[in-house]
Design a protein around this motif. Structure first.
Motif, PDB file in Angstrom:
ATOM      1  N   VAL A 306      48.500 143.239  79.522  1.00 35.60           N
ATOM      2  CA  VAL A 306      49.920 143.457  79.830  1.00 35.60           C
ATOM      3  C   VAL A 306      50.469 142.290  80.639  1.00 35.60           C
ATOM      4  CG1 VAL A 306      51.532 144.931  81.084  1.00 35.60           C
ATOM      5  CG2 VAL A 306      49.745 145.952  79.663  1.00 35.60           C
ATOM      6  N   ILE A 310      53.434 139.751  79.475  1.00 37.08           N
ATOM      7  CA  ILE A 310      54.645 139.551  80.286  1.00 37.08           C
ATOM      8  C   ILE A 310      54.751 138.111  80.753  1.00 37.08           C
ATOM      9  CG2 ILE A 310      55.793 140.242  82.421  1.00 37.08           C
ATOM     10  CD1 ILE A 310      54.588 143.005  82.073  1.00 37.08           C
ATOM     11  N   SER A 311      53.603 137.551  81.181  1.00 35.35           N
ATOM     12  CA  SER A 311      53.623 136.160  81.633  1.00 35.35           C
ATOM     13  C   SER A 311      53.990 135.212  80.498  1.00 35.35           C
ATOM     14  CB  SER A 311      52.255 135.779  82.201  1.00 35.35           C
ATOM     15  OG  SER A 311      51.928 136.605  83.293  1.00 35.35           O
ATOM     16  N   LEU A 313      55.910 135.920  77.879  1.00 33.15           N
ATOM     17  CA  LEU A 313      57.341 136.027  77.632  1.00 33.15           C
ATOM     18  C   LEU A 313      58.146 135.293  78.702  1.00 33.15           C
ATOM     19  CD1 LEU A 313      57.569 139.758  76.485  1.00 33.15           C
ATOM     20  CD2 LEU A 313      57.642 137.708  75.056  1.00 33.15           C
ATOM     21  N   LEU A 314      57.763 135.535  79.973  1.00 29.49           N
ATOM     22  CA  LEU A 314      58.481 134.853  81.046  1.00 29.49           C
ATOM     23  C   LEU A 314      58.277 133.342  80.985  1.00 29.49           C
ATOM     24  CD1 LEU A 314      57.787 137.280  84.038  1.00 29.49           C
ATOM     25  CD2 LEU A 314      59.891 137.044  82.707  1.00 29.49           C
TER      26      LEU A 314
END
Length: 782
Positions: A306, A310-311, A313-314
């Protein structure tokens, strides 16, 4: 990466802990069975050994049988470490130590068989072996799990309780055989009974599970336990005084034997039951640890995935925005120098159109873009302020330098008038030195103009001979006498390049002279090459490092923008001047190591700056014949031992020797009036290493009037030895250079003759070449 590393470390730690506890539990279970069997065998052998010492006939057979059983179990314990048994280091060390202690059993048995050991010694020896095994039980029960270690305490205390009962049994058996029990032995018995009750009442029954605690209470309430307790009380309370104080009845021994057997058997059964319970609890705890390891690893892996998603995408979003910001910053970096250059050139620039502001929102990246905008505005404002300041400073520097150059020009004209007016040798020497200093000062002022962004104002209307250019550059050097000039060809430079080439060569000669130790010479050699004209300046100084040569050559090819204020402490200002002038004329300058250890500078002047010999137009031959009838000999060299001081032009003062001395000419060849000269051929080159240029004249063409060296001197000046009555010249070493007044007298005599010639020479429409021995300036506009 940090989160992944943390997850891997946590999973590895849990797995290692589970594996360690599993191996420890397996090693404890494998070692507990043979050690427990040896433990009970030693207890029984201890009891029978004491009875055998009191009654050999009654207990010898039973003792031998027990020894056989004990040997089998002890051998198993001793062979356990070498049987492929895997165990932690502390458990293995304790098992090995117990095996070493059991090797003493043979000596203990020999003491019993040979009757060399007493009852108490035998009892103590066997008790020490059993105590070592009890300590091993404590080590085996610690598997590293807090719950299991807590549950293992009643098991260890149960074994110690059975040991107390076994010690009582051995003492009761010995008393039954001997019929006596001493007060010391009764005291030991009282201690064991107290320890037994404390263990079962406080450390075993309260800690075991309820079902097993009920079994312990049932045992203690049974008849066998009560019969055992009654026998203990009778022994402790039956002690009297006198001769019957140590008496022990056989009936009491029988009562004890009938009760202790069932009690010991039930205690062993209860201990085995609790061991099974403890093993099950250990397996359950290990299974829970495995489940925790799996759950923790899976949850950690999910969390890592997860976080990674998220990392990613960011990071993708941030990288896209950062890339856009980077592109804008690079565009700003690329376009700003051109804008700054245009501002320095004085152009009107629309800054908002040329360098638009960076827009990236209001978050942290947007604030970074705003910071870049502020940096852009600050850089432009600072650049504009610096451009205005530097432009004003350069204009001020050029204005001051121009005014100083006017004064220098007036000073040089004044010096020329004084040189023509005076004939005193000492005065002329001083005037020539002042003229030399003035020429150097003019070059330094031109350096200021060049560094200020301007160009020297010295201009020539006609091409100039290369030798004159080299001599003019030589005259602007402080220690010019050390410079030796060698010109291979008769070459002319274009009028637009004369002044700048003189300046470049003067700076390079100045460096060569300044960075080499006197009196080593500085050799200047010039010759035509395939791509133009090459001038080599070689000194014999200390040279430079390879890195310094690379830096200097890079400076020559890419002269930087000169900031006079920031470069004020740089000793290489001359190299900056050379680099700027070389770029203006497309001249290539390269510095190389010299074979003499110094530096060799090669100046390559392009072909477009080299011109053919300029044509000269003279008057009609018949008019010239009436005015000039010079002899074929155009010039006469100095006598041996006399150094000729070449009369330089306005930009040159050459007083050193530039070539070998020639043979003296007859004194009779003095100035005469030759016919008017015809046009002179200028195609022949000057001799190498010579201070005068040779002009080849056709047989039917009369050259322009030339100065005849020493022709105007008096006999005393030409040969001082003749007037003083000294020996002839061939009897003494000629050294006329040592008298400074002689050169002045020579120059004075030349000037007197030149004035006579000027009065008698009719006007012509061409320029005479070296007609007079006076200083002739190369025509300039300043």
């Amino acid at each position: 990466m940090t989160l992944v590393a943390l997850w891997l470390a946590s999973s590895a730690q849990l797995y290692t802990e589970w594996q360690r506890q599993k191996d420890r539990n397996a090693a404890s279970n494998a070692a507990a069975r043979p050690i427990m069997a040896a433990f009970f065998d030693l207890q029984e052998e201890r009891r029978l050994s004491g009875a055998e010492l009191a009654d050999p006939e009654g207990y010898q057979k039973a003792l031998r049988a027990q020894r056989s059983r004990t040997d089998a179990d002890v051998t198993t314990v001793q062979e356990l470490p070498d049987s492929g048994w895997s165990a932690p280091d502390d458990i293995r060390a304790n098992v090995v130590q117990v095996g070493r202690n059991l090797r003493k059993l043979a000596d203990y048995r020999a003491g019993v068989d040979q009757r060399t050991a007493s009852q108490q010694q035998t009892f103590d020896r066997y008790t020490s072996l059993i105590s070592g095994q009890l300590n091993l039980f404590t080590t085996l029960s610690h598997v590293g799990l807090p719950n299991i270690d807590y549950l293992a305490r009643p098991a260890i205390d149960s074994v110690w309780g059975m040991e107390m009962i076994s010690r009582e049994n051995a003492l009761f058996t010995r008393g039954s055989v001997t019929g006596r029990l001493s007060a010391t032995e009764r005291g030991q018995l009282a201690g064991w009974i107290g320890s037994q009750h404390f263990l079962y009442d406080n450390k075993i029954v309260p800690l075991v599970p309820d079902d097993q605690a009920a079994l312990y209470r049932k045992l203690m309430a049974g008849g066998a336990w009560k019969q055992k307790t009654t026998a203990e009380q009778k022994v402790l309370s039956g002690s009297g005084s006198g001769a019957d104080a140590d008496k022990f009845s056989k009936g009491l021994g029988t009562t004890w034997s009938d009760s202790v057997g069932p009690v010991a058997a039930q205690l062993q059964q209860l201990n085995a039951t609790y061991s099974v319970t403890l093993t099950a609890a250990t397996e359950k705890e290990l299974s829970a640890l495995v489940r925790r390891l799996i759950v923790t690893s899976v949850m950690g892996a999910v969390a890592v995935l997860v976080v990674v998603l998220i990392s990613a995408l960011l990071t993708r979003t941030l990288r896209r925005r950062i890339s856009a910001l980077r592109v804008a910053a690079l565009d700003l970096q690329t376009r700003m120098p051109a804008v700054v250059e245009r501002l320095r050139s004085g152009d009107v620039v629309d800054l908002d159109a040329e360098l638009p502001a960076i827009q990236h929102g209001d978050d942290e990246l947007g604030q970074l873009g705003q910071a870049l905008n502020l940096a852009r505005h600050s850089a432009l404002d600072t650049t504009m302020a610096q451009v205005s300041q530097f432009r004003g400073f350069e204009k001020l520097l050029q204005r001051i330098a121009r005014r100083t150059q006017l004064l220098i020009g007036l000073q040089m004209k004044k010096l020329s008038e004084l040189e023509r007016r005076h004939e005193d040798p000492e005065v002329l020497e001083g005037l020539f030195d002042l003229d030399h200093l003035t020429a150097r000062l003019r070059r330094y002022e031109e350096n200021l103009v060049i560094l200020g962004g301007g160009q020297p104002q010295r201009r020539w209307r006609k091409p100039v001979l290369l030798l004159d250019v080299l001599r003019s550059a030589q005259s602007e050097v402080q220690d010019y006498r050390r410079i030796q000039i060698d010109v291979e060809d008769r070459v002319w430079l274009a009028e637009r390049a004369v002044g700048l080439v003189i300046h470049v060569l003067a700076e390079l000669m100045e460096n060569a002279v300044g960075f080499s130790r006197p009196p080593t010479p500085v050799e200047v050699y010039a010759a035509r090459v395939g791509r133009g004209l090459a001038v080599e300046i070689e000194d014999r100084g200390v040279g430079m490092d390879p890195e310094q040569y690379d830096e200097a050559n890079r400076l020559m090819t890419e002269p930087p923008r000169m900031d006079v204020m920031s470069r004020a402490d740089d000793v290489r200002l001359g190299l900056y001047v050379v680099a700027r002038l070389a770029r203006a004329l497309d001249i290539q300058v390269e510095l190389r190591p010299s074979s003499f250890g110094g530096t060799r500078v090669v100046v390559l002047i392009p072909d477009e700056l080299v011109v053919e010999a300029p044509g000269r137009t003279g008057p009609a031959p018949e008019a010239a014949d009436a005015a000039w009838p010079p002899p074929p000999e155009a010039a006469v060299a100095d006598p041996p031992g006399v150094e000729h001081r070449t009369a330089p032009d306005a930009d040159t003062l050459v007083t050193g020797r530039v070539g070998p001395l020639e043979a003296a000419a007859p004194v009779s060849d003095v100035w005469t009036r030759p016919p008017r000269p015809h046009p002179v051929s200028q195609t022949a080159g000057a001799p190498r290493a010579s201070g005068t240029l040779r002009v080849d004249v056709a047989p039917d063409v009369q050259p322009l009037p030339k100065r005849v060296r020493l022709a105007s001197l008096a006999d005393e000046l030409r040969d001082p030895a003749a007037g003083l009555g000294v020996p002839p010249a061939d009897e003494q070493t000629p050294d006329r250079r040592s008298a400074p007044a002689r050169s002045g007298a020579t120059i004075g005599a030349f000037q007197r003759q030149s004035r006579m010639v000027r009065r008698d020479v009719p006007p012509t429409d061409h320029e005479p070449i070296d007609v007079l021995p006076q200083r002739r300036r190369i025509p300039t506009e300043d």
